[in-house]
Design a protein around this motif. Structure first.
Motif, mmCIF file in Angstrom:
data_model
loop_
_atom_site.group_PDB
_atom_site.id
_atom_site.type_symbol
_atom_site.label_atom_id
_atom_site.label_comp_id
_atom_site.label_asym_id
_atom_site.label_seq_id
_atom_site.Cartn_x
_atom_site.Cartn_y
_atom_site.Cartn_z
ATOM 1 N N ASP A 137 13.122 18.382 4.439
ATOM 2 C CA ASP A 137 12.318 18.047 5.625
ATOM 3 C C ASP A 137 12.530 16.589 6.031
ATOM 4 O O ASP A 137 11.577 15.841 6.297
ATOM 5 N N ALA A 159 8.252 27.073 5.891
ATOM 6 C CA ALA A 159 9.606 26.781 6.372
ATOM 7 C C ALA A 159 9.975 25.346 6.002
ATOM 8 O O ALA A 159 9.158 24.425 6.090
ATOM 9 N N GLN A 161 13.412 22.368 6.023
ATOM 10 C CA GLN A 161 14.760 21.943 6.415
ATOM 11 C C GLN A 161 15.417 21.274 5.200
ATOM 12 O O GLN A 161 14.841 20.371 4.601
ATOM 13 N N THR A 181 17.567 25.842 7.646
ATOM 14 C CA THR A 181 16.158 26.212 7.575
ATOM 15 C C THR A 181 16.009 27.362 6.588
ATOM 16 O O THR A 181 16.739 28.360 6.668
#
Length: 199
Positions: A137, A159, A161, A181
């Motif tokens: 993230d 979710a 990243q 992702t």
């Protein structure tokens, strides 16, 4: 006329003598500076009555000038900047491809502990000093490491990243992977509700 000629000749001699005096003063001043610099740069050695050897930058009557050997002179090592610049052409000429192989993009990961593995591949083969760091993230999650395999622990569900960067020892980024992702599912244990007594 005779007096005028005499005055002109006297003036010329005076100007010539003044110019010579100025040049002499400049020469003496320059020589004194040179002598001071030489004296400061020289190292003197002498032996006292007890046979002990002394060194100093102050001249003495019984001292001799020490001439340092060539192999004792100070040598300046090349800074890391020079080494860095020597590597730059090879690095900029090579395009490295960094790819996250595990997990796949848009992957759903099911792990109740929030653990999963991230693995990358890089081509062509990078320098042996290359390090890898992982961003979760957009935040650095772990310090740089040699291995292209990361073990993530207790990641929050939802979710995320993920992205990996390869680094040179001086911190320059060699390559960036694409951002993936992933969706992490963690089962939530809810204890059964106790029956409520009837009123």
């Amino acid at each position: 006329m005779a007096n005028s000629a005499y005055h002109v000749k006297f003036r010329d001699r005076l100007q010539a003598s003044s110019g010579s005096a100025v040049m002499m003063l400049i020469t003496v001043f320059a020589m004194s500076l040179l002598t001071q610099v030489t004296a400061q740069a020289a190292v003197y050695k002498w032996i006292d009555k007890q046979g002990r050897v002394h060194y100093s930058d102050t001249p003495r009557e019984d001292a001799s000038v020490v001439t340092p050997a060539a192999n004792t002179e100070n040598r300046i090592a090349l800074p890391q900047q020079a080494q860095r610049e020597s590597l730059s052409p090879a690095i900029t000429a090579t395009q490295y491809q960094l790819t996250i192989t595990t997990p796949e993009p848009e992957a759903t990961i099911r792990n109740n502990k929030g653990d999963f593995t991230v693995q990358v591949a890089i081509t062509p083969s990078p320098p042996t000093s290359t390090r890898f760091q992982l961003l979760l993230d957009n935040k650095l999650l772990l310090p740089p490491q040699r291995s292209p395999l990361f073990q993530l622990r207790n990641v929050d569900r939802g979710a995320h990243q993920i992205q990996v960067q390869s680094l040179l020892p001086d911190g320059r980024i060699l390559a960036n992977s694409a951002s993936h992702t992933v969706f992490l599912h963690r089962a939530i244990h809810r204890p059964p509700k106790k029956p409520q007594p009837r009123q």
